[in-house]
Design a protein around this motif. Structure first.
Motif, short mmCIF file in Angstrom:
data_model
loop_
_atom_site.label_atom_id
_atom_site.label_comp_id
_atom_site.label_asym_id
_atom_site.label_seq_id
_atom_site.Cartn_x
_atom_site.Cartn_y
_atom_site.Cartn_z
N ALA A 67 0.83 -1.21 0.00
CA ALA A 67 0.00 0.00 0.00
C ALA A 67 0.87 1.25 0.00
N ALA A 68 1.93 1.24 0.81
CA ALA A 68 2.84 2.38 0.85
C ALA A 68 3.50 2.60 -0.50
N GLY A 69 3.84 1.50 -1.17
CA GLY A 69 4.46 1.62 -2.49
C GLY A 69 3.52 2.24 -3.51
N VAL A 70 2.23 1.84 -3.45
CA VAL A 70 1.24 2.41 -4.37
C VAL A 70 1.08 3.91 -4.11
N VAL A 71 1.00 4.30 -2.82
CA VAL A 71 0.81 5.71 -2.48
C VAL A 71 2.05 6.53 -2.84
N TRP A 72 3.20 6.09 -2.37
CA TRP A 72 4.44 6.86 -2.58
C TRP A 72 4.84 6.91 -4.05
N GLY A 73 4.53 5.84 -4.75
CA GLY A 73 4.89 5.81 -6.17
C GLY A 73 3.92 6.58 -7.06
N GLY A 74 2.81 7.04 -6.48
CA GLY A 74 1.83 7.80 -7.25
C GLY A 74 1.06 6.95 -8.25
N PHE A 75 0.94 5.65 -7.98
CA PHE A 75 0.32 4.76 -8.95
C PHE A 75 -1.20 4.86 -8.99
N TYR A 76 -1.80 5.32 -7.89
CA TYR A 76 -3.27 5.43 -7.90
C TYR A 76 -3.67 6.72 -8.60
N ASP A 77 -4.47 6.62 -9.62
CA ASP A 77 -4.88 7.78 -10.40
C ASP A 77 -5.98 8.55 -9.66
N ILE A 78 -5.65 9.76 -9.21
CA ILE A 78 -6.63 10.55 -8.44
C ILE A 78 -7.34 11.58 -9.32
N SER A 79 -7.13 11.54 -10.62
CA SER A 79 -7.76 12.52 -11.50
C SER A 79 -9.27 12.34 -11.52
N ALA A 80 -9.99 13.47 -11.68
CA ALA A 80 -11.44 13.42 -11.77
C ALA A 80 -11.92 13.02 -13.16
N THR A 81 -11.01 12.81 -14.09
CA THR A 81 -11.39 12.33 -15.41
C THR A 81 -11.41 10.81 -15.48
N SER A 82 -11.02 10.16 -14.40
CA SER A 82 -11.13 8.70 -14.32
C SER A 82 -11.90 8.37 -13.05
N SER A 83 -12.61 7.26 -13.06
CA SER A 83 -13.40 6.88 -11.89
C SER A 83 -12.61 5.93 -11.02
N HIS A 84 -13.10 5.74 -9.79
CA HIS A 84 -12.56 4.67 -8.95
C HIS A 84 -12.83 3.33 -9.62
N THR A 85 -12.05 2.33 -9.28
CA THR A 85 -12.42 0.99 -9.71
C THR A 85 -13.73 0.62 -9.03
N GLN A 86 -14.48 -0.32 -9.61
CA GLN A 86 -15.78 -0.67 -9.04
C GLN A 86 -15.67 -1.19 -7.60
N PRO A 87 -14.67 -2.03 -7.26
CA PRO A 87 -14.57 -2.46 -5.86
C PRO A 87 -14.34 -1.30 -4.91
N VAL A 88 -13.47 -0.34 -5.29
CA VAL A 88 -13.22 0.81 -4.43
C VAL A 88 -14.48 1.66 -4.30
N TYR A 89 -15.17 1.89 -5.42
CA TYR A 89 -16.40 2.69 -5.41
C TYR A 89 -17.45 2.03 -4.51
N SER A 90 -17.63 0.73 -4.67
CA SER A 90 -18.64 0.01 -3.87
C SER A 90 -18.28 0.03 -2.39
N LEU A 91 -16.98 -0.10 -2.08
CA LEU A 91 -16.54 -0.06 -0.69
C LEU A 91 -16.84 1.29 -0.07
#
Length: 281
Positions: A20-44
């Protein structure tokens, strides 16, 4: 055997934290408003939001909501504050509402999905990281329930009914009320540190200043406000006193026309609570 299971669980937990730290620090999660959360994240997130609202609204008791005047007042507040993001029967959201992520849901059927007490709680407290604002500071208790009353009536409205109801809604008093309006506003326990911190967030003070006890970005746009009581002068050259701090918070450009601090529409009562907190921290 039990010890091996315990060690395995600890190792798995550490590896999950590192990933999880690697994903956050590496900037791998796309936080742009032009893309949506993945369905599991959205549902959670949606499930967590719903369960949070259910828990926190469980002791609220709704007043009678069928009064025509209350529905009319709610229609006016809805037009002023809600339709921009949520739209209405036959009415599209504004460009801002359609550009948010996650997209604000339509409220045409909200009363069929949420109890009145839950709609009240959401309207009053908002929802973090969703664009849904909290109206606790700016709407009276009567107006909060009027919005809920309108939402309760909305599922039965055709586009023509909606247009007629909104058009006929009395425009006075304003919604939200102006800063000098004497209408009682909601907002927890006046005078408490928690209430003062809420006000410092709701009036966006923390977006420009680092404020003790108030969560926010490490911003440098305005000076930090820690230790304000130890300063001999306030901004604008005012002598340091609670009354002068209230004056500065409410009308900064009236004190210093060249200041970059805007008039935020802070009421006298709210400014006094904010000033007392700042002078104690």
């Amino acid at each position: 055997m039990k010890q091996n299971i315990f060690v395995t669980l600890i190792v798995a937990f550490v590896l999950a934290c590192l990933a999880a730290a690697g994903v956050v620090w590496g900037g791998f999660y796309d936080i742009s408003a032009t893309s949506s959360h993945t369905q599991p994240v959205y549902s959670l997130l949606e499930t967590a939001m719903r369960r949070s609202v259910v828990l926190r609204s469980r002791d609220i008791k709704a007043p009678p909501l069928g009064d025509a005047a209350k529905i009319s007042r709610g229609a006016f507040c809805y037009r002023e504050l809600c339709v921009q993001c949520h739209g209405g029967p036959g009415v599209a959201p504004s460009a801002i509402g359609m550009s948010l992520q996650p997209l604000p849901g339509p409220l045409i059927d909200a009363a069929r999905r949420w109890r009145a007490e839950e709609l009240y709680w959401i309207t009053k407290h908002g929802v973090k990281m969703s664009g849904m604002p909290a109206w606790e500071v700016r709407l009276s208790e009567a107006d909060l329930w009027s919005v809920v009353a309108f939402l309760q009536a909305l599922p039965e409205m055709s586009p023509r009914d909606y247009d007629n109801t909104v058009a006929a809604a009395a425009p006075r008093p304003q919604c939200p009320a102006p800063a000098n309006d004497a209408t009682e506003t909601a907002g927890g326990n006046p005078g408490s540190p928690a209430q003062a911190r809420l006000l410092l967030r709701q009036y966006a003070c923390v977006t420009c200043h680092v404020i003790p006890g108030v969560t926010g970005s490490d911003t440098q746009l305005g000076p930090p406000l820690a230790g304000l009581a130890r300063r001999s002068l306030l901004p604008g050259g005012l002598a340091n006193s609670e009354d002068n701090l209230v004056r500065w918070i409410r009308h900064p450009r009236g004190v210093d026309p060249l200041t970059a601090m805007p008039d935020l529409g802070v009421t006298e009562e709210h400014a006094r609570q904010m000033a007392a907190y700042l002078l104690e921290h």
